[in-house]
Design a protein around this motif. Sequence first.
Motif, PDB file in Angstrom:
ATOM      1  N   GLY A 241       0.794  -1.220   0.000  1.00 30.36           N
ATOM      2  CA  GLY A 241       0.000   0.000   0.000  1.00 30.36           C
ATOM      3  C   GLY A 241       0.825   1.267   0.000  1.00 30.36           C
TER       4      GLY A 241
ATOM      5  N   SER B 259     -17.295  -6.460  -2.238  1.00 30.31           N
ATOM      6  CA  SER B 259     -16.697  -5.715  -1.133  1.00 30.31           C
ATOM      7  C   SER B 259     -15.959  -6.668  -0.201  1.00 30.31           C
ATOM      8  N   LEU B 260     -15.089  -6.098   0.632  1.00 31.87           N
ATOM      9  CA  LEU B 260     -14.399  -6.915   1.626  1.00 31.87           C
ATOM     10  C   LEU B 260     -15.395  -7.559   2.588  1.00 31.87           C
TER      11      LEU B 260
ATOM     12  N   ILE C 214      -9.559  -5.981   9.360  1.00 33.36           N
ATOM     13  CA  ILE C 214      -8.800  -4.833   8.868  1.00 33.36           C
ATOM     14  C   ILE C 214      -7.905  -4.267   9.969  1.00 33.36           C
TER      15      ILE C 214
ATOM     16  N   VAL D  46      -4.769  -4.111   7.466  1.00 31.99           N
ATOM     17  CA  VAL D  46      -5.105  -4.088   6.041  1.00 31.99           C
ATOM     18  C   VAL D  46      -5.313  -2.634   5.627  1.00 31.99           C
ATOM     19  N   ARG D  47      -4.500  -2.147   4.708  1.00 32.36           N
ATOM     20  CA  ARG D  47      -4.571  -0.751   4.273  1.00 32.36           C
ATOM     21  C   ARG D  47      -5.702  -0.604   3.258  1.00 32.36           C
ATOM     22  N   THR D  48      -6.837  -0.096   3.686  1.00 34.19           N
ATOM     23  CA  THR D  48      -8.029   0.027   2.854  1.00 34.19           C
ATOM     24  C   THR D  48      -8.940   1.077   3.465  1.00 34.19           C
TER      25      THR D  48
ATOM     26  N   ALA E 159     -14.840  -1.380   0.623  1.00 36.88           N
ATOM     27  CA  ALA E 159     -13.900  -1.354  -0.507  1.00 36.88           C
ATOM     28  C   ALA E 159     -13.940  -2.680  -1.256  1.00 36.88           C
TER      29      ALA E 159
ATOM     30  N   LEU F 299      -7.529  -3.452  -3.567  1.00 40.25           N
ATOM     31  CA  LEU F 299      -6.418  -3.590  -2.624  1.00 40.25           C
ATOM     32  C   LEU F 299      -5.147  -4.004  -3.349  1.00 40.25           C
ATOM     33  N   SER F 300      -4.012  -3.599  -2.808  1.00 40.04           N
ATOM     34  CA  SER F 300      -2.742  -4.115  -3.306  1.00 40.04           C
ATOM     35  C   SER F 300      -2.672  -5.609  -3.001  1.00 40.04           C
TER      36      SER F 300
ATOM     37  N   ASN G  92      -1.943  -6.404   0.698  1.00 40.81           N
ATOM     38  CA  ASN G  92      -3.056  -6.112   1.602  1.00 40.81           C
ATOM     39  C   ASN G  92      -4.194  -7.104   1.431  1.00 40.81           C
ATOM     40  N   LEU G  93      -4.444  -7.535   0.194  1.00 41.80           N
ATOM     41  CA  LEU G  93      -5.469  -8.551  -0.008  1.00 41.80           C
ATOM     42  C   LEU G  93      -5.055  -9.861   0.645  1.00 41.80           C
TER      43      LEU G  93
END
Length: 496
Positions: A40, A346-347, A379, A384-386, A391, A396-397, A400-401
């Motif tokens: 991220g 979405s997450l 998260i 997790v950068r989101t 989202a 996500l990168s 992060n995913l």
Amino acid sequence: MAALLSLQAVSKRYGAVQANAGIDLAVDPGSIHAILGENGAGKSTLMKLIYGVETPDAGTILWKGQPVNLASPAEARALGIGMVFQHFSLFETLSVVQNIALIVPGKQADLARRIRDLGAEFGLEVDPAAMVHALSVGERQRVEIIRCLLLNPELLILDEPTSVLPPQSVAKLFDTLRALQARGMAILFISHKLEEIKELCDTATILRAGQVTGRVDPRGHSAKDLATLMIGRAMPPPLPATAQEPGEARLELAGLSYRNDDPFGVSLRDVSLRVRSGEIVGIAGISGNGQQELAALISGEITAQGDGIRMMGHGVGGLGVAARRRLGFAFVPEERLGRGAVPEMSLADNALLTAHRAGLVARGFIRRAPERAFTGAIIARYDVRTPGPAAEAAALSGGNLQKFIMGREMMLDPKLLLVSQPTWGVDIGAATEIRQRLIAMRNAGAAILVISEELEELFQICDRLHVLHKGHLSPSLPVAETNAEAVGAYMIGSAA
């Protein structure tokens, strides 16, 4: 000497997320230049700007001193820029040589010969006639690397190129990259293996939160120093992986065989192993030696008749995925997008896919508040950068995913966890955190089976190792009684 590639105050925003902010970067001819940063930090976005996948909101990109407007990857390739993405850009319904022929000119017969020659030279063997859908993640990355090299680029961007190579091939690849460097090729090298960067690269630009925070010669810094520069804080001390007495068997494979009808797939022969509570068992091996098939058999994506697979004391060969999960099984596949998560969802809804039994569904209806709370906990706990639970997974990168999917499965508190490539493409800070959480789960009594091509990782966290080679599993190798060279011999089939 004028820079081959220069970026001046380049910025890129996606909605509320400032992916890159005022980036200055200079890549010299003949330089092997590392880009360091957490998941991220903006590395992938920056590479997409250089390769023409995205266009900057502000700033200037110069190629050989001249401003360029890269509107597509084709324009970047025409200039002499090649890139291997972390998430691959291959058509699954075409063969290897057909995919390469879409970009590289020439008759397919000639291309097939060149593919074999390059594969043998670089340790990147792949069958030109193989269908991409039948290839493992590691084999697909080999195709991407070969495709770039066939274009003879002046600047080659490599994203985690050694993550799919056996130890014996990494040195050979590095020799090749140095030879390319000696001929004047510049290489942008993205890797989370800091020792590799110290060994190979002459320059490193450090990104944090979308901004350049430093530029150093990595050869003059320790891996610990580089990690601190990258994440902006001291690395946490490792959690001791002290061996303990394991408990009852949670997974047993007894003489398991599987005949793969796919001519490009791998069949398994007489595979036997046991994973008990309170231990981590690792599966090492070069990608494409049966890891996909073994994971599919254990997870229930492929069912096997007979009593060759037992979980928590129950024969599960004929049971599907859901039935195995009800016994306390959880699974993290190697392919994040498509199998680990649905890109367009979405997450929160991706959390629902495997965690619906954790109070997220009642009487057939989704409980949105608990769903958001569960996702928010993943998260927060796994950094997790989101922007939040709403989202999309595809936004996500890769790292992060991976943290999100790992967190989703680990928060289910499984009795048996199968993890394939747990830290592939994940930065050193996140990788350390994931490995420590796996050790903590083991110490709490979970049984964990880890399939990984990262030998260093397996030696850090595992109690015992097996090696998978051409569908055959080696004997159990206690980590305290073996070394990387011995495991590598099993990986290439030369062990006694």
